[in-house]
Motif scaffolding. Sequence first.
Motif, PDB file in Angstrom:
ATOM      1  N   LYS A   1      38.409  75.519 107.881  1.00 54.59           N
ATOM      2  CA  LYS A   1      37.596  76.600 108.428  1.00 54.59           C
ATOM      3  C   LYS A   1      36.185  76.459 107.879  1.00 54.59           C
ATOM      4  O   LYS A   1      35.924  76.736 106.706  1.00 54.59           O
ATOM      5  N   TYR A   2      35.283  76.013 108.728  1.00 55.07           N
ATOM      6  CA  TYR A   2      33.914  75.796 108.290  1.00 55.07           C
ATOM      7  C   TYR A   2      33.118  77.093 108.360  1.00 55.07           C
ATOM      8  O   TYR A   2      33.259  77.885 109.303  1.00 55.07           O
ATOM      9  N   ALA A   3      32.248  77.282 107.360  1.00 55.79           N
ATOM     10  CA  ALA A   3      31.480  78.527 107.285  1.00 55.79           C
ATOM     11  C   ALA A   3      30.022  78.303 106.911  1.00 55.79           C
ATOM     12  O   ALA A   3      29.251  79.264 106.855  1.00 55.79           O
TER      13      ALA A   3
ATOM     14  N   GLN B   1      24.975  83.829  99.488  1.00 56.14           N
ATOM     15  CA  GLN B   1      25.651  85.014  99.999  1.00 56.14           C
ATOM     16  C   GLN B   1      26.151  84.774 101.415  1.00 56.14           C
ATOM     17  O   GLN B   1      25.441  84.196 102.249  1.00 56.14           O
ATOM     18  N   PHE B   2      27.387  85.216 101.670  1.00 55.47           N
ATOM     19  CA  PHE B   2      27.951  85.190 103.003  1.00 55.47           C
ATOM     20  C   PHE B   2      28.024  86.613 103.540  1.00 55.47           C
ATOM     21  O   PHE B   2      28.276  87.560 102.787  1.00 55.47           O
TER      22      PHE B   2
ATOM     23  N   SER C   1      22.880  76.231 104.485  1.00 58.28           N
ATOM     24  CA  SER C   1      22.679  77.319 105.440  1.00 58.28           C
ATOM     25  C   SER C   1      24.027  77.937 105.782  1.00 58.28           C
ATOM     26  O   SER C   1      25.042  77.234 105.841  1.00 58.28           O
ATOM     27  N   THR C   2      24.035  79.229 106.010  1.00 60.38           N
ATOM     28  CA  THR C   2      25.262  79.900 106.459  1.00 60.38           C
ATOM     29  C   THR C   2      25.191  80.258 107.940  1.00 60.38           C
ATOM     30  O   THR C   2      26.180  80.730 108.504  1.00 60.38           O
TER      31      THR C   2
ATOM     32  N   GLU D   1      34.348  77.693 100.506  1.00 63.53           N
ATOM     33  CA  GLU D   1      34.646  77.287  99.130  1.00 63.53           C
ATOM     34  C   GLU D   1      33.764  76.126  98.690  1.00 63.53           C
ATOM     35  O   GLU D   1      33.247  76.107  97.566  1.00 63.53           O
ATOM     36  N   GLU D   2      33.582  75.133  99.560  1.00 63.63           N
ATOM     37  CA  GLU D   2      32.732  73.986  99.224  1.00 63.63           C
ATOM     38  C   GLU D   2      31.283  74.418  99.008  1.00 63.63           C
ATOM     39  O   GLU D   2      30.619  73.964  98.065  1.00 63.63           O
ATOM     40  N   ALA D   3      30.783  75.278  99.887  1.00 65.06           N
ATOM     41  CA  ALA D   3      29.405  75.731  99.774  1.00 65.06           C
ATOM     42  C   ALA D   3      29.180  76.536  98.494  1.00 65.06           C
ATOM     43  O   ALA D   3      28.181  76.342  97.794  1.00 65.06           O
ATOM     44  N   LEU D   4      30.120  77.431  98.180  1.00 68.13           N
ATOM     45  CA  LEU D   4      29.985  78.252  96.974  1.00 68.13           C
ATOM     46  C   LEU D   4      30.062  77.397  95.709  1.00 68.13           C
ATOM     47  O   LEU D   4      29.340  77.649  94.738  1.00 68.13           O
TER      48      LEU D   4
END
Length: 352
Positions: free
Chosen positions: A31-33, A349-350, A52-53, A335-338
């Motif tokens: 699940k990409y975010a 922040q998401f 970027s989110t 998770e990867e981005a955080l």
Amino acid sequence: MRNNFLKCLLLLLMTAFIFSCATSKQNKTLKYAAYLMVYFKDDDHSLHMAISTDAKSFTDVNKGKAVIAGDTIAEQKGIRDPHIFRGSDGTFYLSMTDLHIFGKEKGLRKTQWERSDDYGWGNNRGFVLMKSKNLINWSVTRVRVDQAFPGFEEIGCAWAPEVTYDDKEKKLMIYYTMRFKNGKNQLYYSYVNDDFNKLLSLPKLLFQYPKDISYIDADITKVNDQYHMFYTPHDGTPGIKQAVSNKINADYVFNDTWIDPEPKACEAPHIWKINDENRWILVYDIYGIKPHNFGFMETTDFKSFKDLGHFNEGVMKATNFSSPKHAAVISLTKEEALRLAKHWGMDLQFKN
């Protein structure tokens, strides 16, 4: 005892098969975010990263400073043209040009280039290849194309390497710009080993432009059963064109249409998909303007392209960095981005 041995062997083979099936489907179930952009800057010739989110606003993870210094990984003490690729098992692959174009000015060498002007502008001969499972810890290898195979000692450059996966050959494929001495630049490809530290096959021509000119900076994206290759021909004012094939490394059909709307020279096209949508964003490097900047376009069908403008001159934003060069973008899970943001002390922040 023989029966027990065969049972154990069968169990090991079944386990390996199950693991292989699971990892081969990993990208389809993630699940990409978020999005990760890699780029470099002329002033430091080093690797930079931005997250970027929303696929519009990018923030540098290290406040505009390099995450990996070029002088720590490259033979020429500088890198250019970074590209990042996510393998089906979750491995990340970074490929970069091993070249510092201001080496003389920075005191890194006594001459303008490593070799004479007989080899043309830049005249480097290799890449920096890096591999990681977490985007933080990387293996590093310097690969010299001129030393990899007999007959390539006189190449004039090896630029802008990008990596993809050939489903038919079941191998990683690296494609790049290369020329012999000071001849025209053309697009070539080779296969590379799974350890990502050795070229396995002789460079072969990827695409033949119909005019006797230089053409550089290929970027290949598979959409359904077709491969879309964006590239930069020096056919008048350099810009972006697209060629399409049903094969990853052959039979690309020439299309004379210019994709970009820029009146000034641009190069380094790269396209990425918006998460969970049938939309793609094309980014390219407008080096013909001062200060140089990125241009962006959006497409849903790879036939019509909507102009999104430049960084900080439209919907696309660079929040804490400027003058980026040669971008590539991949999707990340939350998770990867955080994890990456936390490592660099970035407050990510998401919305949900």
